[in-house]
Design an enzyme around this catalytic site. Structure first.
Site, mmCIF file in Angstrom:
data_model
loop_
_atom_site.group_PDB
_atom_site.id
_atom_site.type_symbol
_atom_site.label_atom_id
_atom_site.label_comp_id
_atom_site.label_asym_id
_atom_site.label_seq_id
_atom_site.Cartn_x
_atom_site.Cartn_y
_atom_site.Cartn_z
ATOM 1 C CG HIS A 144 -36.801 51.321 -8.922
ATOM 2 N ND1 HIS A 144 -35.494 51.731 -9.020
ATOM 3 C CD2 HIS A 144 -36.753 50.129 -8.271
ATOM 4 C CE1 HIS A 144 -34.698 50.832 -8.475
ATOM 5 N NE2 HIS A 144 -35.450 49.855 -8.003
ATOM 6 C CG ASN A 194 -30.057 49.585 -9.127
ATOM 7 O OD1 ASN A 194 -29.694 49.695 -7.960
ATOM 8 N ND2 ASN A 194 -31.190 48.990 -9.462
#
Ligand code: NAD
Length: 289
Positions: A144, A194
Site C-alpha cells: 500500500h 485508513n
C-alpha cells in the site's frame, strides 16, 4: 546475496495516479518496468505524468536530464502483450473495485512465473479475499503505497492470512530497495493508515455537523494544535469525499461496530456531488483553481 526478486523486471498494472508513481519509483531504483493499462489514452496519460514528475525533479535540481532519460527508458508501457513471464513481481493498481481486482489478479496469476509475488495496492480490500481467487495465496501481499508515490516514504506491507514469511521478507526488502520505509501490518479493515485517519476525518465532519466550530476553526485546531500539515476537512477534500465514505463503509461493515458509522453530513455531501477538489467543491470551494 541479491535475490532474483531484486533483478528481474517488475510489472505494474494500471497506469493511473498510483500505478504511474509506482512504475516511476521502481524505474528510478534501476528496475525494468512493464506498465500495463487497459486503454491507450490512460496509458499515455500515465507515461506523461511520469515524465512531468521527473521534470519537476530536474527543476528542483535533484535529477539531471540524462538520469531522467534512463528512468524513462526503463519503462515499457503497453495495453497488451507484456512479457509477464519474465517478472519477479507484479503490483496491481487498478481502480478500487472488488470484482475488477479479482479479474486482474486471476489474469496476473495465470501469466506470472510460479515464484513471482503478486502485490496489490488496494487501500481497503481484504488481501486474504483477493489472494483466494489465485493459485498462489502464499505469494499474494498488499503493498500500500501512499499518494504521491515518489514523495511519500511509507509503504504499508499487508500480510494476508495465507501470505508466507518468505513473501513478507522479499516484499519488505523490495520496498527498502525503492528507498521506502515499509511497515508490516495485518490484513484488517483499513489496515493501519485508513483505520486511524478516516475515523478522525469522520469525527471532524461530525463536529462540523453539530456546529462545534466552523470548518476553518476545526482545521485550524488540528493544524496549529496538533501540527498536522492540513486540517481534516481540507484533507477530506483532497482525498475525495466519495473515497472517504467508501472507506468508512468498509470499516463499519468490516468491524460491525457503530463507532465507524459514516457521518450523515458526509453521505449528504457525496449525494450532492460535492466530492472535494476533484468536483470543484467539497467542504471548501475550489471553483477558482
Ligand atoms: N489515489 C490514491 O490516493 C490512492 C492511495 C493509495 C492507494 N490507492 C489505491 O490504488 C489503486 C489505484 O488507484 P488510483 O487512484 O491510481 O486509480 P486511477 O483511477 O487513477 O487509475 C487506475 C488505472 O487502472 C486502469 N485500469 C482499469 N481497469 C484496468 C484493467 N482491467 N487492466 C489494466 N488497467 C486497468 C485505468 O485505465 C486507470 O488508468 C486503488 O486500489 C486505490 O484504492 C489509491
Amino acid at each position: 546475496m541479491p535475490t532474483a526478486t531484486a533483478t528481474r523486471p517488475v510489472a505494474v498494472i494500471g497506469a493511473g495516479t498510483m500505478g504511474s508513481g509506482i512504475a516511476q519509483v521502481f524505474a528510478a531504483a534501476g528496475r525494468q518496468v512493464y506498465l500495463g493499462d487497459r486503454d491507450e489514452p490512460s496509458l499515455k496519460r500515465g507515461l506523461a505524468s511520469i515524465a512531468k514528475s521527473l521534470d519537476r525533479l530536474i527543476k528542483k535540481g535533484t535529477l539531471d536530464a540524462a538520469a531522467r532519460d534512463q528512468v524513462l527508458a526503463r519503462i515499457r508501457g503497453a495495453t497488451a502483450g507484456l512479457p509477464l513471464s519474465e517478472c519477479a513481481i507484479a503490483v496491481e493498481a487498478v481502480p478500487e473495485r472488488l470484482d475488477l481486482k479479482k479479474v486482474v489478479l486471476r489474469e496476473l496469476d495465470n501469466a506470472l512465473p510460479p515464484d513471482a509475488i503478486l502485490a496489490t495496492n488496494t487501500s481497503s480490500i481484504s488481501i486474504t479475499e483477493l489472494a483466494a481467487v489465485t493459485g498462489r495465496a502464499a505469494r499474494v501481499i498488499g503493498m500500500h503505497f501512499m499518494n504521491p508515490v515518489p514523495v511519500m516514504p511509507l509503504v504499508e506491507v499487508v500480510r494476508g492470512l495465507e501470505t508466507s514469511e518468505e513473501t513478507v521478507t522479499r516484499t519488505m526488502e523490495l520496498a527498502r530497495d525503492l528507498g521506502k520505509t515499509p511497515v508490516l501490518v495485518e490484513d484488517r479493515p483499513g489496515f493501519v493508515s485508513n483505520r486511524v485517519l478516516l475515523p478522525m476525518i469522520n469525527e471532524a465532519i461530525f463536529a462540523l455537523q453539530e456546529g462545534v466550530a466552523t470548518r476553518e476553526g476545526i482545521d485550524t485546531v488540528m493544524k496549529l494544535g496538533m501540527n498536522h500539515p492540513l486540517g481534516p476537512l481540507a484533507l477530506a477534500d483532497l482525498i475525495g469525499l466519495d473515497v472517504c465514505l467508501d472507506i468508512m463503509e468498509v470499516l463499519h461493515r468490516g468491524f460491525g461496530d457503530d463507532k465507524y458509522r459514516p457521518c450523515p453530513l458526509l453521505r449528504q455531501m457525496v449525494a450532492a456531488g460535492r466530492l472535494g477538489r476533484k468536483s470543484g467543491r467539497g467542504f471548501y470551494d475550489y471553483s477558482d483553481s
